[in-house]
Design an enzyme around this catalytic site. Structure first.
Site, mmCIF file in Angstrom:
data_model
loop_
_atom_site.group_PDB
_atom_site.id
_atom_site.type_symbol
_atom_site.label_atom_id
_atom_site.label_comp_id
_atom_site.label_asym_id
_atom_site.label_seq_id
_atom_site.Cartn_x
_atom_site.Cartn_y
_atom_site.Cartn_z
ATOM 1 N N GLY A 9 0.787 -1.237 0.000
ATOM 2 C CA GLY A 9 0.000 0.000 0.000
ATOM 3 C C GLY A 9 0.810 1.273 0.000
ATOM 4 O O GLY A 9 1.533 1.562 -0.945
ATOM 5 N N ASN A 10 0.678 2.005 1.075
ATOM 6 C CA ASN A 10 1.341 3.295 1.237
ATOM 7 C C ASN A 10 2.818 3.311 0.922
ATOM 8 O O ASN A 10 3.365 4.344 0.557
ATOM 9 C CB ASN A 10 1.235 3.723 2.691
ATOM 10 C CG ASN A 10 -0.062 4.442 2.949
ATOM 11 O OD1 ASN A 10 -0.655 4.965 2.037
ATOM 12 N ND2 ASN A 10 -0.474 4.452 4.192
ATOM 13 N N LYS A 120 -5.077 -12.160 -8.809
ATOM 14 C CA LYS A 120 -4.217 -11.064 -8.328
ATOM 15 C C LYS A 120 -4.395 -9.836 -9.232
ATOM 16 O O LYS A 120 -4.144 -9.901 -10.432
ATOM 17 C CB LYS A 120 -2.763 -11.557 -8.353
ATOM 18 C CG LYS A 120 -1.734 -10.492 -8.121
ATOM 19 C CD LYS A 120 -1.223 -10.493 -6.709
ATOM 20 C CE LYS A 120 -0.311 -9.304 -6.502
ATOM 21 N NZ LYS A 120 -0.615 -8.574 -5.294
ATOM 22 N N LYS A 205 2.944 -11.219 -2.343
ATOM 23 C CA LYS A 205 4.121 -10.866 -1.522
ATOM 24 C C LYS A 205 3.930 -11.225 -0.050
ATOM 25 O O LYS A 205 4.904 -11.482 0.659
ATOM 26 C CB LYS A 205 4.490 -9.389 -1.691
ATOM 27 C CG LYS A 205 3.482 -8.429 -1.110
ATOM 28 C CD LYS A 205 4.076 -7.520 -0.078
ATOM 29 C CE LYS A 205 3.063 -6.636 0.605
ATOM 30 N NZ LYS A 205 1.665 -6.639 0.279
ATOM 31 N N LYS A 263 -3.106 -11.415 3.628
ATOM 32 C CA LYS A 263 -2.326 -10.952 4.784
ATOM 33 C C LYS A 263 -2.651 -11.776 6.016
ATOM 34 O O LYS A 263 -1.750 -12.213 6.743
ATOM 35 C CB LYS A 263 -2.641 -9.475 5.068
ATOM 36 C CG LYS A 263 -1.710 -8.524 4.345
ATOM 37 C CD LYS A 263 -1.989 -7.094 4.760
ATOM 38 C CE LYS A 263 -2.108 -6.253 3.527
ATOM 39 N NZ LYS A 263 -0.964 -6.373 2.611
HETATM 40 P P1 ADP Z 1 -1.096 -3.993 0.371
HETATM 41 O O1 ADP Z 1 -0.646 -3.271 -0.835
HETATM 42 O O2 ADP Z 1 -0.530 -3.407 1.619
HETATM 43 O O3 ADP Z 1 -0.940 -5.485 0.274
HETATM 44 P P2 ADP Z 1 -3.957 -4.466 0.120
HETATM 45 O O4 ADP Z 1 -4.865 -3.532 -0.620
HETATM 46 O O5 ADP Z 1 -3.637 -5.758 -0.535
HETATM 47 O O6 ADP Z 1 -2.666 -3.640 0.516
HETATM 48 O O7 ADP Z 1 -4.599 -4.803 1.552
HETATM 49 C C1 ADP Z 1 -4.955 -3.749 2.459
HETATM 50 C C2 ADP Z 1 -6.397 -3.328 2.261
HETATM 51 O O8 ADP Z 1 -7.297 -4.347 2.684
HETATM 52 C C3 ADP Z 1 -6.846 -2.140 3.068
HETATM 53 O O9 ADP Z 1 -6.529 -0.927 2.441
HETATM 54 C C4 ADP Z 1 -8.355 -2.337 3.186
HETATM 55 O O10 ADP Z 1 -9.037 -1.503 2.287
HETATM 56 C C5 ADP Z 1 -8.580 -3.770 2.783
HETATM 57 N N1 ADP Z 1 -9.384 -4.554 3.714
HETATM 58 C C6 ADP Z 1 -10.332 -5.442 3.319
HETATM 59 N N2 ADP Z 1 -10.875 -6.053 4.370
HETATM 60 C C7 ADP Z 1 -10.275 -5.559 5.466
HETATM 61 C C8 ADP Z 1 -10.437 -5.826 6.883
HETATM 62 N N3 ADP Z 1 -11.289 -6.725 7.336
HETATM 63 N N4 ADP Z 1 -9.654 -5.125 7.736
HETATM 64 C C9 ADP Z 1 -8.764 -4.221 7.275
HETATM 65 N N5 ADP Z 1 -8.585 -3.923 5.957
HETATM 66 C C10 ADP Z 1 -9.332 -4.593 5.066
HETATM 67 MG MG MG Z 2 -1.914 -6.812 -1.084
#
Ligand code: ADP
Ligand code: MG
Length: 314
Positions: A9-10, A120, A205, A263
């Protein structure tokens, strides 16, 4: 303490930000400074995603030629591009600590069922379904809905083996902050005769980072993203951040594939296999996450799931 930090993400590109070199460098600097803040006493291994970047390279791909580069080669390109910027910013932020980036081939099974159902998301999103359909037809890509927008989806098989593991061990042992397994690693398959070759897919990842953390005997796996932690009822007024949970307790909850799902599953695998802690949270909170006062912490030692506001449930 040995820590594997998975940046998403960020870290390099916030949702909706244009993928310019300048913006990614600025974000990489923020990430590097956050990591530098906790680096001092620890052995650090840094991994990162590449979804937006590899999708962009694929789009740039057929300029002036009919045979586009395959995804494994593009994955290696993103590792160089992102690894370079991250390494430089880490060097600047860390001062005297050595930093190295390693291209990391990751073996996947050629017959992984994931090759038949792409999940993906990579590259930019498209609002217009006619435009999305045209791109899908012209390029032979599969597109699917990522929230309200169309995006390309590619196969994401399970990482089975990290080919560069001995090199990563050497670097970490020699004190290098080691950037590796970028974009989940460069996916390869092994033929029966022992020869390796690249394969078209993008490994998650978070899964690669969990495997790496397990193989290295890491004390902690930190998955840093753009939310403060894992929430129940995410996106609703009832949303609550989970502070601590056991891998088993999380197994009974549902999280979306392609974002929080991998995750949580990566955290469960690492915690279950190692009896160590996996944490999910915000990049800016990295210090408090490590100290246990922010983010979501997953470990087998937790008997009751606790929530941010101190509430308890069975
Ligand atoms: P990254 O690039 O860090 O892998 P992802 O977009 O794959 O980011 O995963 C993070 C995102 O998951 C958050 O921005 C959020 O919008 C989403 N998300 C979906 N379900 C949940 C949840 N239950 N709790 C927290 N975040 C969630
Ligand atoms: Mg991701």
């Amino acid at each position: 303490v040995k820590i594997v930090i998975a940046l998403g993400g960020n870290a390099l590109l916030k949702r909706g930000e244009p993928a310019t070199a300048q913006i990614q460098r600025r974000n990489a600097r923020t990430a590097a400074e956050a990591i530098a803040g906790i680096a001092a006493p620890h052995e650090l291994i840094v991994t990162h995603g590449n979804g937006p970047q590899i999708g962009l390279l694929a789009l740039q791909n057929n300029a002036g030629q009919d045979t586009p580069y395959p995804l494994d080669v593009l994955g290696a390109e993103t590792d160089g591009m992102i690894g370079y910027v991250l390494e430089q910013e880490l060097i600047n932020a860390l001062g005297d600590r050595p930093v190295a980036t390693l291209l990391t081939q990751i073996e996947v099974d050629a017959d992984d069922p994931a090759f038949h159902s792409p999940t993906k998301f990579i590259g930019p999103g498209y609002d217009d379904s006619v435009e999305a359909q045209q791109i899908a037809t012209a390029r032979g890509w599969t597109l699917a809905m990522d929230g309200p927008r169309w995006r390309r989806v590619v196969a994401s098989p399970e990482p089975r083996r990290i080919l560069a593991l001995p090199a990563i061990r050497e670097l970490v042992g020699a004190g290098f902050v080691t950037i590796c397994a970028g974009g989940g690693g460069i996916p390869v398959t092994r033929a029966p005769d022992g020869h390796y070759q690249g394969v078209e897919c993008v490994v998650d990842k978070d899964y690669s980072s969990a495997l790496l953390a397990a193989e290295l005997g890491a004390d902690c796996l930190l998955m840093l993203t753009d939310v403060a932690g894992v929430y129940t009822d995410f996106g609703t007024p009832q949303a609550q951040q989970i502070r601590e949970a056991s891998p088993d307790a999380l197994a009974s909850l549902h999280f979306p594939a392609g974002s929080m799902g991998p995750k949580v599953e990566a955290a469960r695998r690492f915690a279950q296999g190692s009896n160590r802690r996996a944490c999910i949270g915000k990049l800016d909170d990295v210090r408090s996450i490590l100290e246990g006062s922010a983010g979501t912490s997953i470990s087998t030692g937790v008997h009751k799931m606790t929530y941010d506001r101190g509430m308890l449930s069975g």
